[in-house]
Design a protein around this motif. Structure first.
Motif, PDB file in Angstrom:
ATOM      1  N   UNK A  40       0.837  -1.195   0.000  1.00 48.34           N
ATOM      2  CA  UNK A  40       0.000   0.000   0.000  1.00 48.34           C
ATOM      3  C   UNK A  40       0.877   1.252   0.000  1.00 48.34           C
ATOM      4  N   UNK A  41       0.544   2.208  -0.870  1.00 49.23           N
ATOM      5  CA  UNK A  41       1.275   3.480  -0.942  1.00 49.23           C
ATOM      6  C   UNK A  41       0.252   4.620  -0.967  1.00 49.23           C
ATOM      7  N   UNK A  42      -0.135   5.126   0.208  1.00 48.44           N
ATOM      8  CA  UNK A  42      -1.184   6.157   0.270  1.00 48.44           C
ATOM      9  C   UNK A  42      -0.781   7.491  -0.354  1.00 48.44           C
ATOM     10  N   UNK A  43       0.504   7.676  -0.649  1.00 46.33           N
ATOM     11  CA  UNK A  43       0.954   8.953  -1.202  1.00 46.33           C
ATOM     12  C   UNK A  43       0.961   8.965  -2.733  1.00 46.33           C
ATOM     13  N   UNK A  44       0.720   7.842  -3.357  1.00 49.64           N
ATOM     14  CA  UNK A  44       0.882   7.766  -4.811  1.00 49.64           C
ATOM     15  C   UNK A  44      -0.128   8.646  -5.552  1.00 49.64           C
ATOM     16  N   UNK A  45      -1.409   8.510  -5.251  1.00 48.43           N
ATOM     17  CA  UNK A  45      -2.423   9.328  -5.922  1.00 48.43           C
ATOM     18  C   UNK A  45      -2.297  10.799  -5.517  1.00 48.43           C
ATOM     19  N   UNK A  46      -1.926  11.054  -4.261  1.00 47.85           N
ATOM     20  CA  UNK A  46      -1.757  12.432  -3.798  1.00 47.85           C
ATOM     21  C   UNK A  46      -0.682  13.154  -4.596  1.00 47.85           C
ATOM     22  N   UNK A  47       0.388  12.446  -4.934  1.00 44.50           N
ATOM     23  CA  UNK A  47       1.461  13.056  -5.718  1.00 44.50           C
ATOM     24  C   UNK A  47       0.972  13.472  -7.094  1.00 44.50           C
ATOM     25  N   UNK A  48       0.066  12.700  -7.668  1.00 44.33           N
ATOM     26  CA  UNK A  48      -0.475  13.036  -8.986  1.00 44.33           C
ATOM     27  C   UNK A  48      -1.367  14.273  -8.934  1.00 44.33           C
ATOM     28  N   UNK A  49      -2.017  14.514  -7.798  1.00 45.92           N
ATOM     29  CA  UNK A  49      -2.832  15.723  -7.643  1.00 45.92           C
ATOM     30  C   UNK A  49      -1.944  16.962  -7.709  1.00 45.92           C
ATOM     31  N   UNK A  50      -0.836  16.957  -6.983  1.00 43.97           N
ATOM     32  CA  UNK A  50       0.079  18.098  -6.959  1.00 43.97           C
ATOM     33  C   UNK A  50       0.605  18.389  -8.357  1.00 43.97           C
ATOM     34  N   UNK A  51       0.901  17.338  -9.115  1.00 44.71           N
ATOM     35  CA  UNK A  51       1.405  17.523 -10.478  1.00 44.71           C
ATOM     36  C   UNK A  51       0.297  17.971 -11.418  1.00 44.71           C
ATOM     37  N   UNK A  52      -0.852  17.342 -11.318  1.00 49.26           N
ATOM     38  CA  UNK A  52      -1.924  17.586 -12.279  1.00 49.26           C
ATOM     39  C   UNK A  52      -2.677  18.884 -12.094  1.00 49.26           C
ATOM     40  N   UNK A  53      -2.601  19.481 -10.903  1.00 53.38           N
ATOM     41  CA  UNK A  53      -3.367  20.701 -10.658  1.00 53.38           C
ATOM     42  C   UNK A  53      -2.807  21.877 -11.443  1.00 53.38           C
ATOM     43  N   UNK A  54      -1.637  21.699 -12.017  1.00 56.11           N
ATOM     44  CA  UNK A  54      -1.003  22.779 -12.770  1.00 56.11           C
ATOM     45  C   UNK A  54      -1.815  23.261 -13.955  1.00 56.11           C
ATOM     46  N   UNK A  55      -2.641  22.397 -14.548  1.00 57.99           N
ATOM     47  CA  UNK A  55      -3.401  22.820 -15.724  1.00 57.99           C
ATOM     48  C   UNK A  55      -4.428  23.892 -15.364  1.00 57.99           C
ATOM     49  N   UNK A  56      -4.974  23.846 -14.153  1.00 59.71           N
ATOM     50  CA  UNK A  56      -5.905  24.883 -13.714  1.00 59.71           C
ATOM     51  C   UNK A  56      -5.165  26.188 -13.451  1.00 59.71           C
ATOM     52  N   UNK A  57      -4.001  26.070 -12.829  1.00 62.59           N
ATOM     53  CA  UNK A  57      -3.209  27.264 -12.562  1.00 62.59           C
ATOM     54  C   UNK A  57      -2.790  27.961 -13.841  1.00 62.59           C
ATOM     55  N   UNK A  58      -2.394  27.171 -14.843  1.00 61.53           N
ATOM     56  CA  UNK A  58      -1.985  27.754 -16.123  1.00 61.53           C
ATOM     57  C   UNK A  58      -3.147  28.481 -16.792  1.00 61.53           C
ATOM     58  N   UNK A  59      -4.355  27.974 -16.614  1.00 63.64           N
ATOM     59  CA  UNK A  59      -5.519  28.624 -17.206  1.00 63.64           C
ATOM     60  C   UNK A  59      -5.880  29.934 -16.546  1.00 63.64           C
ATOM     61  N   UNK A  60      -5.392  30.152 -15.323  1.00 60.49           N
ATOM     62  CA  UNK A  60      -5.710  31.394 -14.597  1.00 60.49           C
ATOM     63  C   UNK A  60      -4.700  32.498 -14.867  1.00 60.49           C
ATOM     64  N   UNK A  61      -3.563  32.146 -15.500  1.00 61.12           N
ATOM     65  CA  UNK A  61      -2.502  33.119 -15.745  1.00 61.12           C
ATOM     66  C   UNK A  61      -2.712  33.780 -17.098  1.00 61.12           C
ATOM     67  N   UNK A  62      -2.715  35.099 -17.117  1.00 63.40           N
ATOM     68  CA  UNK A  62      -2.920  35.870 -18.340  1.00 63.40           C
ATOM     69  C   UNK A  62      -1.744  36.820 -18.511  1.00 63.40           C
ATOM     70  N   UNK A  63      -1.182  36.836 -19.724  1.00 68.66           N
ATOM     71  CA  UNK A  63      -0.070  37.740 -20.033  1.00 68.66           C
ATOM     72  C   UNK A  63      -0.532  38.789 -21.033  1.00 68.66           C
TER      73      UNK A  63
END
Length: 246
Positions: A75-98
């Motif tokens: 059992x590795x309870x941190x495996x899916x959690x690590x993917x959340x930290x990586x995957x949440x970047x797509x929302x952050x990128x959508x909020x950034x405007x140049x």
């Protein structure tokens, strides 16, 4: 009735419900501040991110509890959690405007990322850290924002865009007016609008400036705006003025 098995890899339905509701509350508090200030990701977005992260954390820890007793399963309870930290970047990128040299949305992107971390903490039952981080985020968004605007306003650069007719002497008058009001010019770029008729030929003057006190800014903008050849003035995050042409 309320138990899903027993042991460290199992949790009650009541405890799951409490964790999801706490995630909804904490994410909503931070999202409300973003919503009030009209940012790209607001109340509902932050709630969804926080609740979603808590859900994935619960799944990662308890969702596979029935396989914990198998001899060849680790059992590795941190495996899916690590993917959340990586995957949440797509929302952050959508909020950034140049816009030119001005970038907005970075704080909102960071708040989304932090809210994902808060959701993971709640999902893992790490309540103290989740509440503490929520309070610190609110202090950063409310208190530090005012402090930042007050302390750093003299050091921050803004992009000023002036659309004007390409007539001799007007640009020099604009630069002289800015200098008289104490507005420091660090960069100046002139771009043509590629108009074919000489009478209607316009240019866009892009300046990187440091702004003094607000009354000085207003005075300079009012004077420049009254120049006959000036069509519009825009300062990143401050002013956006344009004349109606016949």
């Amino acid at each position: 009735m309320f138990d899903i098995g027993s042991g460290v890899w199992h949790i009650t339905y009541l405890d799951m419900t409490i964790r999801i509701l706490i995630a909804l509350l904490l994410g909503g508090i931070i999202g409300f501040e973003r919503e009030v200030n009209n940012h790209a990701a607001g109340f509902r977005t932050h709630i969804l991110v926080c609740v979603g992260s808590a859900t994935i954390m619960l799944l990662s820890i308890y969702g596979f509890g029935e396989f914990a007793g198998e001899s060849n399963v680790r059992m590795d309870p941190a495996r899916l959690a690590a993917q959340v930290i990586t995957g949440i970047g797509f929302l952050g990128a959508g909020a950034i405007i140049r816009t030119g040299s001005f970038v907005s949305g970075l704080t909102t992107a960071a708040s989304i990322w932090v809210v994902a971390g808060i959701g993971l903490c709640v999902g893992a039952g790490f309540y103290y850290v989740a509440v503490l981080v929520t309070l610190l985020v609110l202090v950063s968004l409310f208190v530090f924002q005012k402090w930042e605007k007050y302390i750093l306003r003299k050091y921050r650069r803004h992009e000023m865009n002036i659309k004007m007719y390409d007539h001799q002497g007007t640009l020099g008058q604009i630069v002289e007016e800015l200098d008289e009001q104490g507005i420091q010019i660090h960069e100046l770029l002139v771009q043509s609008n590629n108009k074919t008729e000489e009478k209607s030929k316009t240019i866009i003057v892009r300046l990187s400036v440091k702004l003094p006190r607000e009354n000085k800014i207003v005075s300079a903008i009012n004077r420049i705006y009254n120049f006959e050849d000036v069509l519009s003035i825009e300062i990143s995050n401050l002013f956006n003025l344009s004349k109606k042409l016949n």
